[in-house]
Write an enzyme that holds these catalytic residues in place. Sequence first.
Site, PDB file in Angstrom:
ATOM      1  N   LYS A 245      -9.741  -5.480  10.933  1.00 39.56           N
ATOM      2  CA  LYS A 245     -10.857  -4.936  10.144  1.00 39.56           C
ATOM      3  C   LYS A 245     -12.190  -4.929  10.901  1.00 39.56           C
ATOM      4  CE  LYS A 245      -9.141  -5.859   5.495  1.00 39.56           C
ATOM      5  NZ  LYS A 245      -9.488  -6.310   4.152  1.00 39.56           N
TER       6      LYS A 245
ATOM      7  N   ASP B 187     -13.429  -2.723   0.004  1.00 36.95           N
ATOM      8  CA  ASP B 187     -13.037  -4.048  -0.520  1.00 36.95           C
ATOM      9  C   ASP B 187     -14.089  -4.607  -1.486  1.00 36.95           C
ATOM     10  OD1 ASP B 187     -10.580  -4.349   0.774  1.00 36.95           O
ATOM     11  OD2 ASP B 187     -11.490  -5.214   2.562  1.00 36.95           O
TER      12      ASP B 187
ATOM     13  N   SER C  96       0.812  -1.223   0.000  1.00 41.13           N
ATOM     14  CA  SER C  96       0.000   0.000   0.000  1.00 41.13           C
ATOM     15  C   SER C  96       0.849   1.279   0.000  1.00 41.13           C
ATOM     16  CB  SER C  96      -0.964  -0.011   1.194  1.00 41.13           C
ATOM     17  OG  SER C  96      -1.890  -1.059   1.043  1.00 41.13           O
TER      18      SER C  96
END
Length: 280
Positions: A66, A102, A17
């Site tokens: 998450k 996502d 990332s």
Amino acid sequence: MGNLYGVIGCPIKHSMSPDIHNDAFKEKHLNGYYHAFHVEPERLKESVQALKILGVKGFNVTIPHKISIIPYLDELDETAKIAGAVNTVINVEGRLIGHNTDGNGYVRSLTKILQKPIQEQKILIIGAGGAARGIYFTLAHQGCSEIDLCNRTVSKAEKLINECPFGHTSKALSLEQAEQQLENYDVIIHTTAVGMHPNVEQKPLSVKHAKRTAVVSDIVYNPIKTSLLQEAEEQGLTIHNGVGMFVHQAALAFTLWTGIEPSIERMTAIVYDKLGGTSC
Ligand code: ATR
């Protein structure tokens, strides 16, 4: 003074990332910097508070945080509520808002290679964990009405189907049943980590009974071509790997933070360069 962004996860040192976001800041002439922060699960709460207090403008959230980050955020948008998980946070004047890019990132990437609208395709999802949930609920939310789920533990697939707020016509199958009935599906989506490095020989099922026009998609991107995709390619099927999902979720996050769309092509090229392969 520039704006600080980042990603929190554990482990995080192999994250790609920072490479793609920092390149996008440069390409778009934005004064931003993106850093990978290693955050142990027991330090999550104080780490999130620290990012907020220090004025970090936005950050991504990856494994294993998450779901566990949700209590430490001020608000969730609809995408995070649908997925029951957060992968992107925006700091809006000191309030942390959780999003999830996502599911939409995955669907954007997949639809680019389909010949017909996704709503007209009969879809099989392999797996019933967190990743399956995000993709299944996003597809159902976007109007796909023919989606079945197969999983090693069938009861977990049944549970996910019952929890889906957007229609309940899906069937739950075992991996063996699905393997035998693959000719029913236009798109086969693998959402588990089976076949991920270092267990590259593994695959969740064989696609030898798939129809010749089927698309086989794997959210795994390391290796770029999993055993499942290798078998599909040998059968002449269209294959779709996990790089697209990774890049598109990142691009959607970048746009949420900056209002600017980064170059998908540049992001994709950086990821393939790092993974040492060519696009498929
Ligand atoms: P994620 O958030 O990455 O989706 P998860 O929520 O732990 O992870 O879900 C893991 C998924 O991978 C599940 O569908 C799991 O199947 P079970 O529900 O039967 O556990 C699936 N999975 C993990 N290891 C597997 C294996 N060796 N073979 C087949 N499926 C497997």
